[in-house]
Design an enzyme around this catalytic site. Structure first.
Site, PDB file in Angstrom:
ATOM      1  N   CYS A 337     -92.618 -43.788 -25.635  1.00  0.00           N
ATOM      2  CA  CYS A 337     -93.486 -44.801 -24.693  1.00  0.00           C
ATOM      3  C   CYS A 337     -92.399 -46.331 -23.553  1.00  0.00           C
ATOM      4  O   CYS A 337     -92.901 -46.307 -22.929  1.00  0.00           O
ATOM      5  CB  CYS A 337     -93.475 -45.864 -25.230  1.00  0.00           C
ATOM      6  SG  CYS A 337     -93.922 -45.053 -26.969  1.00  0.00           S
ATOM      7  N   ARG A 366     -84.551 -39.808 -34.998  1.00  0.00           N
ATOM      8  CA  ARG A 366     -84.969 -40.768 -35.743  1.00  0.00           C
ATOM      9  C   ARG A 366     -83.730 -40.438 -36.980  1.00  0.00           C
ATOM     10  O   ARG A 366     -84.283 -39.190 -37.040  1.00  0.00           O
ATOM     11  CB  ARG A 366     -86.111 -40.439 -35.681  1.00  0.00           C
ATOM     12  CG  ARG A 366     -87.658 -41.188 -34.633  1.00  0.00           C
ATOM     13  CD  ARG A 366     -88.481 -41.752 -35.480  1.00  0.00           C
ATOM     14  NE  ARG A 366     -89.208 -41.681 -34.417  1.00  0.00           N
ATOM     15  CZ  ARG A 366     -90.359 -41.794 -34.100  1.00  0.00           C
ATOM     16  NH1 ARG A 366     -91.141 -41.085 -34.638  1.00  0.00           N
ATOM     17  NH2 ARG A 366     -91.276 -41.463 -32.966  1.00  0.00           N
ATOM     18  N   GLN A 384     -92.192 -34.474 -29.197  1.00  0.00           N
ATOM     19  CA  GLN A 384     -93.271 -34.822 -29.512  1.00  0.00           C
ATOM     20  C   GLN A 384     -94.488 -34.131 -27.858  1.00  0.00           C
ATOM     21  O   GLN A 384     -93.688 -34.514 -26.842  1.00  0.00           O
ATOM     22  CB  GLN A 384     -93.689 -36.355 -28.930  1.00  0.00           C
ATOM     23  CG  GLN A 384     -93.149 -37.439 -30.377  1.00  0.00           C
ATOM     24  CD  GLN A 384     -93.140 -38.566 -30.231  1.00  0.00           C
ATOM     25  OE1 GLN A 384     -92.830 -39.084 -29.180  1.00  0.00           O
ATOM     26  NE2 GLN A 384     -93.693 -39.130 -31.780  1.00  0.00           N
ATOM     27  N   ASP A 386     -96.330 -36.679 -26.453  1.00  0.00           N
ATOM     28  CA  ASP A 386     -96.405 -37.117 -25.765  1.00  0.00           C
ATOM     29  C   ASP A 386     -97.484 -37.489 -24.446  1.00  0.00           C
ATOM     30  O   ASP A 386     -96.973 -36.922 -23.425  1.00  0.00           O
ATOM     31  CB  ASP A 386     -95.425 -38.044 -26.055  1.00  0.00           C
ATOM     32  CG  ASP A 386     -95.247 -39.447 -26.572  1.00  0.00           C
ATOM     33  OD1 ASP A 386     -96.302 -39.375 -27.009  1.00  0.00           O
ATOM     34  OD2 ASP A 386     -95.060 -40.240 -26.916  1.00  0.00           O
ATOM     35  N   HIS A 388     -98.986 -41.295 -22.574  1.00  0.00           N
ATOM     36  CA  HIS A 388    -100.117 -42.605 -23.098  1.00  0.00           C
ATOM     37  C   HIS A 388    -100.219 -42.775 -21.117  1.00  0.00           C
ATOM     38  O   HIS A 388    -100.082 -42.295 -20.032  1.00  0.00           O
ATOM     39  CB  HIS A 388     -97.920 -43.056 -22.846  1.00  0.00           C
ATOM     40  CG  HIS A 388     -97.157 -43.645 -23.493  1.00  0.00           C
ATOM     41  ND1 HIS A 388     -95.981 -42.249 -23.173  1.00  0.00           N
ATOM     42  CD2 HIS A 388     -97.293 -44.045 -24.854  1.00  0.00           C
ATOM     43  CE1 HIS A 388     -95.514 -42.817 -24.681  1.00  0.00           C
ATOM     44  NE2 HIS A 388     -96.040 -43.250 -25.552  1.00  0.00           N
ATOM     45  N   LYS A 472    -106.761 -47.735 -34.568  1.00  0.00           N
ATOM     46  CA  LYS A 472    -106.220 -45.900 -33.895  1.00  0.00           C
ATOM     47  C   LYS A 472    -106.832 -44.661 -34.978  1.00  0.00           C
ATOM     48  O   LYS A 472    -107.691 -45.163 -35.900  1.00  0.00           O
ATOM     49  CB  LYS A 472    -104.714 -46.215 -34.398  1.00  0.00           C
ATOM     50  CG  LYS A 472    -104.729 -46.020 -35.816  1.00  0.00           C
ATOM     51  CD  LYS A 472    -102.824 -45.155 -36.641  1.00  0.00           C
ATOM     52  CE  LYS A 472    -103.344 -45.632 -38.004  1.00  0.00           C
ATOM     53  NZ  LYS A 472    -102.022 -44.617 -38.660  1.00  0.00           N
ATOM     54  N   HIS A 518    -101.851 -44.745 -26.919  1.00  0.00           N
ATOM     55  CA  HIS A 518    -100.676 -43.337 -26.965  1.00  0.00           C
ATOM     56  C   HIS A 518    -100.721 -42.409 -28.197  1.00  0.00           C
ATOM     57  O   HIS A 518    -101.762 -42.561 -28.891  1.00  0.00           O
ATOM     58  CB  HIS A 518     -99.642 -44.207 -28.386  1.00  0.00           C
ATOM     59  CG  HIS A 518     -98.512 -45.610 -27.947  1.00  0.00           C
ATOM     60  ND1 HIS A 518     -97.715 -45.074 -27.627  1.00  0.00           N
ATOM     61  CD2 HIS A 518     -99.325 -46.244 -28.399  1.00  0.00           C
ATOM     62  CE1 HIS A 518     -97.549 -46.766 -27.947  1.00  0.00           C
ATOM     63  NE2 HIS A 518     -98.670 -47.470 -27.760  1.00  0.00           N
TER      64      HIS A 518
HETATM   65 ZN   LIG Z   1     -95.700 -43.697 -27.427  1.00  0.00          ZN
END
Ligand SMILES: [Zn+2]
Ligand SMILES: [Zn+2]
Length: 640
Positions: A337, A366, A384, A386, A388, A472, A518
């Site tokens: 992000c 992580r 991910q 991912d 945004h 969410k 997200h």
């Molecule tokens: Zn994010």
């Protein structure tokens, strides 16, 4: 009289002191039989505890996680009761419900428990369950609680009591067994019908390696024998489908101590599978108006201080990378992000630029605890899917609709037919602890609820479960053997736009903050593929399979024809391999079956003579003799 409000909005009057189970009986005896516990004013209680004030009431059954938890936690007490009866002098640590079943940490003193003792314990538990002993709740003073466990000689319970406040301590008694516990429990032990002790493990008292190791006894119970039988079959099936086992058998991925735990190495076949998924999602995202971007694996520490991720991951994760330059530090990115926020900030934005949907297959790192690592589903480096979405507050609903459409498309294409949504909203009594205007929250929360409803999703609403920075929606999917998994999160965020001071010029010519969403339909390739392997048992649909067709010439002399078939298939974008080994055809077929390759093309004398091929489909058997063109057409129809 008191007023009881039910989840459907109905309000009824009852005498003060009525219990949830009595209320259930007043509705129907069938319902009362199913009630395991009750949620009174948001707190889980025994169904037999008197209600004396106006309250909200939800009756909890096996269908509710909290109902299940109460059942399993009560079973832990039953386990302890049985153990105390068989092994007098055993001392007890803690006995919580877990995801599937329960455990109790026990100090058996001189005795060492083994699997041979399981049936004896199960038998005793059944015997005690049949006595239908009530769980009796007793409020007790700290002094009396200490006195009781002093006399009993259980130093573990004494230590637990030390941390409790006087006036806040309860004992629960069932049959001859008394335990220190907050509750809640079942009304009595009678509903525990099916019992299985599953396994043993060592567990340090309070998780502290310097302290005594207790024996953790795992068990599971159900209200019906058939439920236990089905559960045990499911466990067997899960073992066969374990993605770590199949991943090795199918040569999809591996781990190396030298590279590091939790850092998967994708082998050629696994890479092909992953690329197929990536291509599928890229195409769908581009159709849905996303813009692919690529950002680096690292970023300056300051970036994550701005985003707040350093505070969250910094201490407990991979430590900053130093450079030859004094004071300069980079972090492996724990999230994509912040990078995307920086992309947003390049050049001024007007409302006409929104929504802006930045998508990246971004690899993040992580440092999960080594005990938490598990195959591909819990790793330290993962990619991910991912994206945004930066939009105006009134675009949130439409964007949610679009993301839900995309997630459903992905789930259905990949064979997950049963899914539902969990919506996490603010705690209505604590609205001030959330960032962002209350007006925007109301708007976003309504948008999420409305989108989910319009899309016909089965939803569960969790009040108070929202992150401080936004509501969410999580997708929950059921796999082929009935297990539930969380996939695909869509998260609204009011915090990062604030932290990064993101802006756009509105139609009113004023500056405004965009909303950030997200979303990741798979979550990560690693976790999703682990699930996909277990859901399909490694039998990937043809469009996704790393190798779609394997060509098996019966003898060496047919290799030339086989080679021609291979070229033709390749020219038609079919992923195929030729098994040219000097092995018997029976062996080649067996290996192809083990490799779970969707199609086998067998070439012998007859096929060469007729200018055809013979086709076998994995798991289905012979499809007979076909012309190559016919086969290519069939495949083409199947994968498109
Ligand atoms: Zn994010
Ligand atoms: Zn308890």
């Amino acid at each position: 009289m008191i007023q009881i409000s039910f989840p459907d909005g109905a309000v009824k009057e009852f005498e003060s002191g009525i219990t949830a189970i009595e209320i259930a009986k007043s509705i129907s005896h069938g319902l009362a039989k199913k009630v395991l516990a009750a949620k009174v004013n948001g707190e889980v209680w025994e169904s037999t505890r008197p209600i004396t004030t106006d309250s909200t009431l939800q009756l909890l059954t096996w269908e509710d996680k909290e109902g299940e938890n109460t059942f399993w936690h009560s079973s832990a007490h039953l386990l302890a009761e049985a153990i105390e009866a068989i092994y007098p002098g055993a001392k007890f640590g803690i006995g919580p419900a877990i995801e599937k079943g329960f455990y109790y940490d026990i100090d058996f003193g001189e005795h060492t428990l083994s699997e041979n003792d399981f049936s004896k314990i199960e038998k005793k538990m059944k015997e005690l369950a049949q006595q239908k002993n009530q769980f009796i709740r007793k409020e007790i003073s700290k002094a009396d609680a200490i006195k009781y466990f002093n006399e009993k000689g259980d130093e573990y319970k004494l230590e637990l009591i030390e941390d409790l406040e006087d006036g806040n301590i309860t004992f629960y008694e069932q049959g001859n067994f008394v335990d220190l516990c907050r509750g809640p429990h079942l009304a009595n032990t009678g509903s525990i019908k099916a019992i299985k002790i599953m396994s043993l493990a060592g567990a340090f008292w309070r998780g502290d390696e310097s302290r005594k190791q207790l024996t953790r006894v795992y068990g599971i119970t159900f209200p019906k024998q058939t439920m236990l039988d089905e559960y045990l079959i499911m466990l067997e099936e899960a073992k066969k489908r374990d993605h770590r086992k199949l991943g090795a058998e199918l040569d999809l991925f591996a781990f190396s101590d030298k590279v590091g735990a939790g850092l998967p190495l994708w082998l050629p076949k696994g890479t092909q599978l992953r690329n197929n998924l990536e291509k599928f999602l890229t195409d769908k995202q581009i159709e849905a108006g996303y813009t692919p971007v690529v950002t680096p694996h690292i970023g300056k520490k300051e970036l994550y201080i701005t985003s707040g991720h350093y505070e969250k991951y910094g201490e407990d994760s991979f430590q900053p990378i130093k450079t030859p330059r004094e004071g300069e530090e980079f972090l492996l990115k724990p999230m994509n992000c912040p990078h995307h926020c920086e992309i947003y900030k390049i050049g001024p934005k007007s409302y006409k630029d929104l929504p802006l949907r930045l998508a990246e297959f971004g690899t993040v790192y992580r440092y999960e605890q080594s005990g938490e690592l598990h195959g591909l589903s819990r790793v330290r480096g993962f990619t991910q899917d991912d994206a945004h979405i930066f939009c105006t507050p009134d675009q949130v609903k439409e964007e949610f609709n679009k993301v839900i459409d995309l997630v459903i498309l992905v789930l259905e294409k990949l064979g997950f037919e049963e899914y539902s949504a969990q919506i996490s909203l603010r705690d209505p009594d604590n609205k001030e602890k959330y960032i962002g205007s209350s007006e925007n929250w109301d708007r976003a929360e309504n948008a999420i609820k409305e989108s989910a409803e319009e899309k016909g999703l089965k939803t569960v609403i969790e009040l108070g479960e929202a992150a401080f920075y936004g509501p969410k929606l999580d997708f929950m999917v059921k796999d082929a053997i009935g297990r539930s998994w969380q996939l695909g999160t869509i998260q609204v965020d009011y915090s990062l736009p604030e932290r990064f001071e993101l802006e756009y010029i509105g139609a009113d010519n004023e500056k405004h903050r965009p909303v950030m969403i997200h979303r990741a339909p798979f979550g990560s390739f690693e976790r999703f593929i682990s699930l996909l392997i277990e859901n399909t048992a490694g039998n990937f649909p043809t469009w996704l399979a790393p190798t779609q067709v394997i060509i098996l010439p019966i003898i060496d002399q047919f290799s030339e024809y086989a080679e021609k078939v291979k070229i033709e298939l390749k020219n038609n974008d079919i992923r195929c391999k030729l098994d040219n080994r000097n092995e018997k055809i029976g062996r080649k077929i067996r290996d192809a079956e083990v490799g779970k390759i969707p199609y086998m093309v067998i070439i012998g004398e007859k096929e060469i003579e007729n200018n055809t091929i013979s086709v076998r489909k994995h798991g289905e058997g012979d499809l007979g003799e076909l012309t190559l063109n016919h086969f290519i057409d069939t495949l083409f129809k199947e994968v498109n």
